[in-house]
Write an enzyme that holds these catalytic residues in place. Structure first.
Site, mmCIF file in Angstrom:
data_model
loop_
_atom_site.group_PDB
_atom_site.id
_atom_site.type_symbol
_atom_site.label_atom_id
_atom_site.label_comp_id
_atom_site.label_asym_id
_atom_site.label_seq_id
_atom_site.Cartn_x
_atom_site.Cartn_y
_atom_site.Cartn_z
ATOM 1 N N LEU C 67 0.829 -1.212 0.000
ATOM 2 C CA LEU C 67 0.000 0.000 0.000
ATOM 3 C C LEU C 67 0.865 1.265 0.000
ATOM 4 C CD1 LEU C 67 -2.950 -1.041 2.337
ATOM 5 C CD2 LEU C 67 -2.914 -0.896 -0.153
ATOM 6 N N ASP C 156 9.498 -8.928 3.205
ATOM 7 C CA ASP C 156 9.209 -9.023 1.772
ATOM 8 C C ASP C 156 10.075 -8.052 0.983
ATOM 9 O OD1 ASP C 156 7.623 -10.154 -0.360
ATOM 10 O OD2 ASP C 156 6.817 -8.126 -0.598
ATOM 11 N N HIS C 183 9.534 -14.227 1.415
ATOM 12 C CA HIS C 183 9.881 -13.852 0.033
ATOM 13 C C HIS C 183 11.177 -14.599 -0.235
ATOM 14 C CE1 HIS C 183 10.966 -10.674 -3.166
ATOM 15 N NE2 HIS C 183 12.030 -11.432 -3.053
ATOM 16 N N HIS C 236 4.380 -15.635 -3.265
ATOM 17 C CA HIS C 236 4.537 -15.609 -4.729
ATOM 18 C C HIS C 236 5.458 -16.688 -5.299
ATOM 19 C CE1 HIS C 236 7.888 -13.237 -3.258
ATOM 20 N NE2 HIS C 236 7.186 -12.131 -3.144
ATOM 21 N N ASN C 282 9.408 -9.099 -9.348
ATOM 22 C CA ASN C 282 10.258 -10.008 -8.589
ATOM 23 C C ASN C 282 9.392 -10.798 -7.603
ATOM 24 O OD1 ASN C 282 12.414 -11.310 -7.492
ATOM 25 N ND2 ASN C 282 13.147 -9.571 -6.284
ATOM 26 N N ASP C 309 0.364 -9.678 -4.995
ATOM 27 C CA ASP C 309 1.631 -8.953 -4.847
ATOM 28 C C ASP C 309 1.511 -7.579 -5.519
ATOM 29 O OD1 ASP C 309 4.177 -8.214 -4.200
ATOM 30 O OD2 ASP C 309 5.179 -9.598 -5.579
ATOM 31 N N HIS C 313 3.682 1.346 -8.890
ATOM 32 C CA HIS C 313 4.760 2.322 -9.079
ATOM 33 C C HIS C 313 4.239 3.430 -9.984
ATOM 34 C CE1 HIS C 313 7.833 -0.105 -7.161
ATOM 35 N NE2 HIS C 313 7.446 -1.147 -7.873
#
Lengths: 309, 177, 427
Positions: C67, C156, C183, C236, C282, C309, C313
């Site tokens: 977030l 993460d 992660h 992920h 990633n 995930d 951006h």
């Protein structure tokens, strides 16, 4: 045949006809370089910007001479990478240059794909003068041009590329170029410098130089970049040179009329023994002078070429 | 080919012979002559002229070829762009009488480019222009010194020069585009 | 306020329900499943949604989102992230700690929860960091963050490289009964990699991230989970090898769960061609073989949950050289239609898919959501599985327009998102 491309970004995207057109055009350009007055007005009124984010005196000078022989207005813009990361983005820099009227931007960048970004976002024609570990089309085209001049034909030749395949843009562009024109391409180097799945590019992979050199018509020695390889990929330059340096004895394994090429600058005693370097120097200097004709051809073709692609 | 035949094999030979005569009348010293054909069809016409000159004088004038692409003023404007071929002028033009040879003169832009190109090779004492057909519509103050045939055309028409070397026959044909 | 949702196809995997029913919501809770609605419909105090032909399920729970607030409000805020979540059918978002400052102490946790209460239109459940500053050195304030409301811990993006630190984190957190979310990435193996290592990274001359980079840490963390008895959750999952390792660990009874993202089950590394930074993520998008394995893992239950995930951006950050672009995909608003392709392609049934978007993630982070049983909080989503549309990333509610699915023609459209009985989104 008409050249339809607005940009020359890499050899991978060119087909055999397009590559041959560049080489044929370069042959005509070579004549200009042999005149007393080495200048034609083809790009009169066109501004060409050499936007170099990596120091490269050779490639930049070669492009600059090519541009001047075509009567372009030339602007050299050399930036250190660090200042760019801190400040203006690549796109902003390039947009500024475009606003100054750049019709063609010749870009050299340490990061793969940078020329694609400009081609996507700008209106100018983009020529890739080397991007990261990706492509170096003008180098490969001048290698092809030189070999075609020497051997007459590329098809059927056995071409061996030696060294740091993983990080080399010269390797990638030459792989595509020689394959498109029908040569057999072999790559050889320390296993750490041969990337995984390179064989899917339709090259043959070798780990010993002697084996790779059998029946070779052309040997392209890649420059070992000491600053890049460090000690992670092989133990020492001495050991590298012992296994992958080209000596006269090893060269005897290749065909008698083998041509040895090197994109320069040579680390004597590392990639080539000094005697081999001197033997083959004539070809290497041919590469340099042919480079101007090939770059003139590239500039001329994108400037005259289609507004289609 | 559809269209009006302006010149056939016979009249073309006569025309080349006449132009040769005119060239020699105006350039009595055949030793000073060099012939330069403009790509593509000008090359063959230049060779015919050179052969005729040799036949008449016993002197074989140097023969060159010129690709004017690098001297054009419409780079990147036109959509169709001919492939750049080699220019081959393996002799000096200094103090020579250069006869530029082309098949058709139209706007005059090709001739201008050719003149500029020749001047990059040296300083001839005189440059003259020989063409098989002058179809009018000049955009530059340029005239041929030797003209085979002068015809009125409109800009939509196409003037096609066929030569046995490239087309298997000698003819000049005018057709609507 | 009361809400009557009429004639929807109710799918509630928590109770194994799939049938057409009416739902009455009162005081923010599921109140009843009235068979007869005529009288209720006449009641002016009851809002009515006709859900006939639509699917009604517990609101989706995304157990892996970024977030960005505090610190990176130009990428996303709790407000915009929640709006994007609501538009995607999500009623609960579990947010990762790599903000600025990092959520490694209770005051940051409290700030996030306060902001979420004030501005967030869906539920927000924070994840705390494992180590201070996600530096991998000393333990973060795990106990206090748990008290403040964190539902798990994770470093993460900056995985703990020191195995001993990871072991201690697992041991320490076990009594709190919250999962350690891994992660899984060996940063040394990844090196300067920016995409999957293989044919396409060679072709593009980009640094590659090998599958092994993920798998060595999956293997390590499974081993440490066995040692410590903690609940390990693998975030992920992107490689075939990870699926194999997790499957085997589960078979051996180790407490491990796993999630996969929509992009890892729908794209291959070819998506990067043309240096598309919107496909830079990633772990990287892998090969067709990996996609097959992950799909098998979803099918056989090796992978429990689907999480996006969501990593928004700004456009400027992505319009740069590929090497310089940040990793991440804005995923909240395409999650449902992309995941529904797993149903049309025969990988999952609709019920299984919804289970992985609702009940399973609720179980993993141990929150009282993901069910429509009477008395449960009324978090629901109503969607149309047939409605087709074209993805237009510029229309995202998220500030992050970085989607590799732009221009895709998809089916599956969220009609209403309801949180605590309130309609927070309607198409």
């Amino acid at each position: 045949m008409v050249f339809q491309r607005k940009h020359i970004l890499g050899l991978e995207e060119l087909d055999a006809r397009e590559i041959n057109l560049v080489l044929d055009t370069a042959a005509s350009m070579k004549e200009v370089s042999e005149r007393d007055v080495k200048k034609v007005p083809a790009l009169k009124g066109t501004t060409v910007v050499n936007l170099f984010f990596e120091p490269s005196t050779r490639t930049r000078s070669s492009f600059e001479i090519a541009e001047k022989r075509l009567s372009a207005d030339v602007l050299n813009f050399t930036l250190s990478q660090s200042s760019v990361i801190k400040g203006e983005t690549l796109l902003d820099t390039a947009r500024n240059l475009e606003a100054m009227g750049a019709g063609v931007i010749v870009i050299r960048h340490s990061m793969s794909g940078a020329p694609w970004l400009l081609a996507k976002e700008l209106h100018s024609s983009i020529i890739n003068a080397g991007d990261g570990s990706h492509e170096h089309p003008s180098q490969a085209l001048l290698d092809l041009f030189t070999i075609r001049e020497i051997k007459g034909e590329i098809g059927g030749l056995v071409v061996v590329i030696v060294g740091d395949i993983r990080h080399s843009r010269v390797a990638r562009s030459n792989i595509w170029g020689f394959l498109r024109l029908g040569a057999e391409v072999r790559v050889v180097g320390p296993a750490t410098l041969i990337p995984k799945e390179i064989e899917y590019m339709d090259v043959k992979v070798f780990y010993t130089l002697e084996e790779a050199l059998k029946d070779a018509d052309v040997v392209i020695m890649l420059r070992i970049q000491m600053e890049r390889q460090g000690s992670e990929y092989f133990p020492s330059l001495r050991e590298y040179s012992k296994f992958y340096g080209l000596s006269r004895e090893k060269l005897r394994i290749a065909k008698d009329d083998v041509s040895v090429m090197h994109p320069g600058p040579i680390n004597r005693g590392v990639e080539l023994s000094s005697e081999v370097a001197d033997d083959v120097n004539s070809v290497i200097l041919d590469q340099v002078s042919n480079g101007i004709a090939v770059r003139m051809a590239m500039l001329y073709l994108v400037a005259s070429g289609g507004r289609n692609v | 080919m559809a269209g009006k035949v302006l010149m056939n094999s016979e009249t073309m030979t006569e025309t080349v012979t006449r132009i040769t005569r005119e060239i020699l009348e105006r350039n009595p010293d055949a030793n000073k002559l060099v012939i330069v054909g403009i790509r593509t069809r000008g090359i063959h016409l230049a060779r015919r002229l050179a052969d005729q000159i040799e036949k008449k004088t016993g002197i074989k004038p140097p023969l060159g070829t010129l690709d004017i692409s690098l001297y054009r003023d419409d780079l990147g404007i036109k959509d169709e762009w001919p492939e750049l071929k080699k220019t081959d002028i393996p002799f000096t033009v200094d103090k020579k009488s250069v006869i530029l040879v082309d098949d058709v003169i139209f706007t005059g832009r090709t001739s201008r480019a050719a003149i500029e190109a020749i001047m990059d090779f040296g300083r001839p004492s005189i440059i003259q222009l020989a063409v098989l057909v002058d179809r009018g519509h000049r955009e530059l103050p340029i005239q041929a010194d030797y003209t085979g045939n002068r015809i009125d055309t409109n800009t939509g028409e196409k003037v096609k020069v066929l030569l046995s070397e490239t087309d298997g026959t000698d003819a000049v044909v005018v057709s609507q585009e | 306020m009361k809400l009557l949702i009429k004639s929807g196809r109710i799918i509630d995997p928590s109770r194994n329900i799939d049938r057409v029913e009416n739902i009455l919501i009162e005081e923010g809770k599921i109140s009843s499943y009235p068979a007869e609605t005529k009288k209720l419909e006449k009641d002016k105090k009851i809002n009515l949604i006709d859900a006939s032909g639509k699917t009604v399920s517990p609101g989706f729970i995304d157990m892996h989102v970024h977030l960005r607030e505090p610190g990176y409000e130009h990428k996303e805020t709790i407000r915009t992230g929640c709006e994007a979540g609501a538009a995607g059918g999500f009623t609960s978002l579990v947010c990762m700690p790599n903000t600025n400052p990092i959520n490694d102490n209770a005051s940051v946790t409290e700030y996030i929860l306060l902001k979420a209460r004030k501005e967030g239109i869906v539920n927000v459940f924070p994840i705390g960091a494992i180590t201070k500053g996600e530096k991998g050195e000393s333990l973060a304030q795990i106990g206090e963050m748990f008290e403040a409301g964190c539902v798990g811990i994770s470093d993460d993006g900056m995985p703990v490289m020191n195995s001993k630190v990871m072991r201690h984190a697992m041991e320490y957190v076990r009594p709190f009964n919250i999962p350690v979310i891994s992660h899984a990435e060996d940063k040394n193996l990844s090196g300067n990699g920016v995409m999957n290592e293989g044919f396409f990274s060679n072709k593009l001359g980009l640094g590659g991230i090998p599958n092994a980079s993920e798998e060595v840490i999956v293997a390590r963390d499974i081993t440490l989970a066995e040692l410590t008895g903690v609940h390990l959750h693998i975030a992920h999952v992107s490689t075939a090898g990870s699926v194999r390792l997790i499957r085997e660990a589960k078979a051996r009874g180790i407490r491990v769960t796993a999630e996969a993202t929509p992009h890892h089950v729908m794209l291959t590394d070819e998506a990067v061609l043309g240096y598309d930074t919107n496909a830079k993520v990633n772990p990287p998008i892998r090969t067709a073989e990996d996609v097959e394995f992950i799909r098998d893992g979803l099918k056989d239950g090796t992978i429990d949950a689907i999480a996006t995930d969501h990593a928004p951006h700004s456009e400027d950050e992505k319009k740069v050289e590929f090497d310089l672009a940040p990793f991440g995909i804005s995923g909240l608003e395409t999650a449902l239609p992309i995941s529904l392709k797993l149903v049309t392609e025969g990988v999952l049934t609709l019920n299984q898919l919804i289970e992985k978007l609702t009940f399973n993630p609720a179980q993993i982070v141990n929150i009282d959501r993901g069910t429509l049983m009477v008395g449960a909080k009324a978090d629901l989503v109503i969607f149309d599985t047939e409605k087709a549309f074209t993805v237009d990333r510029m229309k995202f509610r998220s500030k992050g327009k970085n989607s590799p699915f732009h221009g895709w023609k998809l089916t599956g459209h969220v009609e209403y998102t309801i949180v605590g009985g309130e309609i927070v989104y309607s198409a």
